[in-house]
Design an enzyme around this catalytic site. Structure first.
Site, short mmCIF file in Angstrom:
data_model
loop_
_atom_site.label_atom_id
_atom_site.label_comp_id
_atom_site.label_asym_id
_atom_site.label_seq_id
_atom_site.Cartn_x
_atom_site.Cartn_y
_atom_site.Cartn_z
N CYS A 28 -72.40 70.27 -93.13
CA CYS A 28 -71.27 69.48 -92.69
C CYS A 28 -71.48 69.09 -91.24
CB CYS A 28 -69.97 70.28 -92.77
SG CYS A 28 -69.62 70.87 -94.43
N GLY A 54 -73.66 65.25 -94.21
CA GLY A 54 -72.79 65.38 -95.38
C GLY A 54 -72.32 64.01 -95.83
N ASN A 128 -67.78 73.69 -90.07
CA ASN A 128 -69.19 73.59 -90.45
C ASN A 128 -69.73 75.01 -90.53
OD1 ASN A 128 -72.22 72.52 -88.70
ND2 ASN A 128 -71.89 72.97 -90.85
N GLY A 129 -70.18 75.40 -91.72
CA GLY A 129 -70.70 76.75 -91.90
C GLY A 129 -70.18 77.33 -93.20
N CYS A 267 -79.65 78.74 -86.48
CA CYS A 267 -80.35 78.32 -87.71
C CYS A 267 -81.63 77.57 -87.35
CB CYS A 267 -79.44 77.43 -88.55
SG CYS A 267 -80.31 76.67 -89.94
N TYR A 273 -85.57 70.62 -90.22
CA TYR A 273 -85.20 69.53 -91.13
C TYR A 273 -83.83 68.90 -90.91
CZ TYR A 273 -83.65 67.41 -95.54
OH TYR A 273 -83.13 66.55 -96.47
N CYS A 413 -79.79 80.39 -98.52
CA CYS A 413 -79.00 80.48 -97.29
C CYS A 413 -77.55 80.74 -97.67
CB CYS A 413 -79.09 79.16 -96.52
SG CYS A 413 -78.00 79.12 -95.09
N CYS A 467 -84.00 82.58 -94.69
CA CYS A 467 -84.50 81.92 -95.92
C CYS A 467 -86.02 82.07 -96.05
CB CYS A 467 -84.05 80.47 -95.99
SG CYS A 467 -84.26 79.54 -94.49
FE1 SF4 Z 1 -80.74 78.36 -91.41
FE2 SF4 Z 1 -82.27 79.51 -93.29
FE3 SF4 Z 1 -80.72 81.02 -91.67
FE4 SF4 Z 1 -79.59 79.43 -93.49
S1 SF4 Z 1 -80.91 81.22 -93.90
S2 SF4 Z 1 -78.93 79.70 -91.37
S3 SF4 Z 1 -81.01 77.65 -93.52
S4 SF4 Z 1 -82.50 79.71 -91.09
#
Ligand code: SF4
Length: 502
Positions: A28, A54, A128-129, A267, A273, A413, A467
């Site tokens: 978002c 989004g 957002n989150g 993140c 990306y 994630c 991730c």
């Molecule tokens: Fe970002 Fe991956 Fe952590 Fe999710 S799990 S916040 S996509 S780094």
């Protein structure tokens, strides 16, 4: 029906699987403006700059000092906010939200900003989150008599806010958020104040900027990404800090630290990306990070080749970096069609790789007889990458070497990014060599986790990499099982898409 026949049947007969969008989805975007007579119009432009975060729904809420005015709808910003709609959003402060659902379904009911009229007054929230303990709180609150209007995790904040004993909204927000776990960058609007809030780990970005209002005063703007400031000629001031609640009112700015400090978890995938390359995220240029990813990828996985070709658009900066570092020429061998609507009519006669061909087309003259290094930002399920490799070969490439500017994605994630289940992630149960064979590539190289950290200058371990590691920084992670197809262990012979049984 044997396993092979069953899996082949599932792969060929389920167009959803065949055409699945094989990327992580942006989550978002949020924007807020305070102190400008055209606040809602500026928010609209800010949302336009954040559309990549989004595309399912968008909303704007404004205040004229007495009432909150709202408009929310499904679709993209440009189609929702026509001049007559924006003219009904008066006042000098406004917030906006563009949404790709990560918790809750896609219905208009869940479009944000959410609005409530409670014992703390009229309040609107854009989030957002993703809260990782939302389901648990929802159960508890419903048990105590709370009635939920949506199935979005954001509504948990609203109910906790209404139950707080604090007299002022800032205290009630602090009470509510200190009971929430997970990721939240919030914009909150009342009839006379705007709040910008970031969770103590700082998973998702949130930035502060300023611009000159027509009356000569300073107007404040907050946005998920700084590219929104550039469009409005606003000046970047700073990030909202992790654990900070910035209250913007007629008295100016007040910074409140509402939560105990926690280790930061920015993140890292924002740099790989999600964010636009023209944004500054977590204090660092996204484009610089991506070019460095490409350079380090070239050092970690060199190969003799004739051209470096990006998978556009997101693979471009890393491919530039790879080309600069390796000295191999960069060529735009794949052209992206930017004008694809959300629906298309597929011909009844199947066309090979139809879904990918809608988006990408190779320049045959550049590929013919060449050894091609194909650079992309990630592999999720692998289905799209496989089609692109095939497309490049069909355009005449002699060799195809795939290079990926992030490590293998092995785990979902839970912090506001829409990812498939662990089983659907091709790297969760297959080695890079298995994946290379599945893609039909001559070689495959992922950047290492150390390389990824180096590319974003993460010397202090401030970034989330869950991730890629499967280790999560929060206690509560509610694993959800989704319906649909999943990958099993790859075999030498494709197809490998398997139907989930039971
Ligand atoms: Fe970002 Fe991956 Fe952590 Fe999710 S799990 S916040 S996509 S780094």
């Amino acid at each position: 029906m044997g396993q092979f026949a069953r899996t082949y049947f599932a792969y060929k007969m389920n167009p959803k699987l065949e055409c699945a969008d094989d990327h992580f989805h942006d989550h978002c975007g949020v924007v807020g403006v305070y102190g400008h007579e055209e606040a809602a119009k500026l928010v609209y432009l800010g949302l336009y700059a954040l559309q990549h975060r989004g595309q399912e729904s968008a909303g704007i809420v404004s205040t004229d000092g007495r009432e909150l005015h709202a408009h929310r709808a499904m679709g993209e910003v440009e189609e929702i906010f026509k001049p007559d709609v924006l003219n009904k959003l008066p006042g000098a402060a406004s917030i906006g939200h563009t949404r790709y659902s990560t918790a809750g379904d896609k219905a208009l009911l869940n479009a944000q900003p959410i609005m409530i009229d409670c014992n703390k007054g009229k309040v609107s929230i854009g989030h957002n989150g993703n809260l990782t303990n939302a389901a648990e709180w929802r159960r508890k609150l419903e048990h105590k008599g709370s009635i939920f209007q949506t199935n979005s995790d954001t509504e948990v904040i609203v109910h906790l806010l209404a139950r707080s004993q604090a007299r002022h909204l800032s205290g009630a927000l602090g009470d509510a958020l200190n009971q929430c776990e997970g990721a939240y960058s919030l914009v909150v609007l009342t009839t006379n104040e705007l709040y910008a809030i970031r969770d103590p780990r700082g998973f998702r970005p949130l930035n502060l900027g300023k611009l000159m209002a027509p009356n000569g005063d300073v107007a404040w703007i907050v946005a998920s990404e700084t590219c929104a400031f550039d469009l409005l000629n606003a000046q970047y001031v700073r990030e909202i800090e992790p654990g900070e609640m910035l209250r913007i009112s007629r008295s100016g700015l007040e910074s409140i630290h509402f939560a105990p400090e926690k280790p930061h978890q920015f993140c890292i995938f924002e740099h790989v990306y999600f964010s636009r390359p023209d944004s500054t995220i977590f204090g660092r240029s996204v484009n610089d990070s991506r070019e460095m990813l490409g350079r380090l990828l070239a050092r970690e996985h060199p190969v003799e080749a004739d051209i470096v070709v990006p998978v556009p658009d997101s693979g471009v900066p890393a491919a530039v970096g790879y080309a600069m570092e390796s000295g191999i020429p960069f060529r735009m061998g794949l052209i992206r069609n930017h004008y694809i609507g959300r629906t298309f009519i597929e011909p009844s006669q199947a066309i090979r790789n139809f879904g990918v061909k809608l988006k990408l087309n190779p320049i045959r003259g550049l590929m013919e007889g060449k050894r091609v290094i194909l650079v992309d930002d990630s592999i999720v399920r692998g289905t799209t990458s496989r089609k692109i490799v095939r497309m490049v070969r069909e355009a005449g490439a002699q060799e195809v070497h795939v290079r990926i500017s992030c490590p293998p994605t092995i785990s979902p994630c839970y912090y506001g990014v829409d990812t498939p289940t662990r089983e659907e992630l091709i790297a969760s149960s297959n080695t890079p060599e298995d994946i290379r064979r599945f893609l039909g590539a001559d070689s495959l190289g992922y950047i290492s986790l150390a390389g990824l950290r180096q590319a974003v200058s993460d010397t202090k371990g401030n970034f989330c990499t869950s991730c890629y590691t499967g280790n999560y920084p929060t206690d509560l992670v509610q694993l959800e099982v989704r319906e649909g197809a999943s990958f099993g262990k790859l075999t030498d012979n494709a197809p490998v898409m398997v139907e989930r049984e039971g």
